[in-house]
Enzyme design. Sequence first.
Site, mmCIF file in Angstrom:
data_model
loop_
_atom_site.group_PDB
_atom_site.id
_atom_site.type_symbol
_atom_site.label_atom_id
_atom_site.label_comp_id
_atom_site.label_asym_id
_atom_site.label_seq_id
_atom_site.Cartn_x
_atom_site.Cartn_y
_atom_site.Cartn_z
ATOM 1 C CB SER A 91 5.526 -0.995 6.030
ATOM 2 O OG SER A 91 4.514 -1.797 6.423
ATOM 3 C CG HIS A 92 1.250 3.694 4.109
ATOM 4 N ND1 HIS A 92 0.289 3.071 3.601
ATOM 5 C CD2 HIS A 92 0.764 4.946 4.375
ATOM 6 C CE1 HIS A 92 -0.859 3.875 3.509
ATOM 7 N NE2 HIS A 92 -0.561 5.032 4.014
ATOM 8 C CB THR A 93 0.527 -1.940 5.195
ATOM 9 O OG1 THR A 93 0.809 -1.800 3.793
ATOM 10 C CG2 THR A 93 -0.548 -2.712 5.499
ATOM 11 C CB THR A 140 -0.931 0.061 1.246
ATOM 12 O OG1 THR A 140 -0.212 0.188 2.420
ATOM 13 C CG2 THR A 140 -1.716 -1.352 1.529
ATOM 14 C CG ASP A 141 0.470 4.237 -2.311
ATOM 15 O OD1 ASP A 141 -0.589 4.823 -2.146
ATOM 16 O OD2 ASP A 141 0.640 3.912 -3.619
#
Length: 153
Positions: free
Chosen positions: A106-108, A83-84
Site C-alpha cells: 500500500s501507499h502507506t 493515506t494516499d
Amino acid sequence: LIEKRAGEYKLYGKLPSYSRLVFFKGVFNKKHLNINSAGLLDKPGGLFGTPCSAGLATGEVLIVNSPKDAVDIKDKILVTKMTDPGWVFLLTMAKGVIAEKGSLLSHTAIISRELNIPSIVGAVNATSILKTGDRVSMDGSTGEIKVLAVENV
C-alpha cells in the site's frame, strides 16, 4: 428533499470504511441505520496490525482524518484510516505511522519504507481506540502497538 438528503449524506460520512462486503442470506440493506460497526480489536497491552516498515517509535498519537486538518505533526505518531499520495508531506514529519487500511504494497507501507519511518497497517479500529494525545510505542517489525498512557479528556 435536499435538506433530507444532505442529512443522510452526513450520516454516511460517519460510517467506517469497509475493505469488503460479504453478501449472504438475502439482499444487503445499505442504509446507514442498518449497518453495525465491527467490534473493536482491543487486546490487553495493545493493538496489532501488519508490520510494514521496521523500527521502533514511541511518542504522542495524532489522529488525522484529512491532510488539510493536520497540525503540528512533527515527531508524533500519525494514526489514520488510510493515506494516499497527498499525504507524503505529513509522513516526512511523522515519527511513525499507523493506518487502519493497507497492505505491504500500500501507499502507506511503500512511502514509510522509503522514508525509513516505522509503519503498521491493518490496525483495525485504531482511530477509534487511540485518541490524540495518547502515548504509544509501536514496533514496525512485529506490528505491535502498546498504549503507554491515555490522554485525559
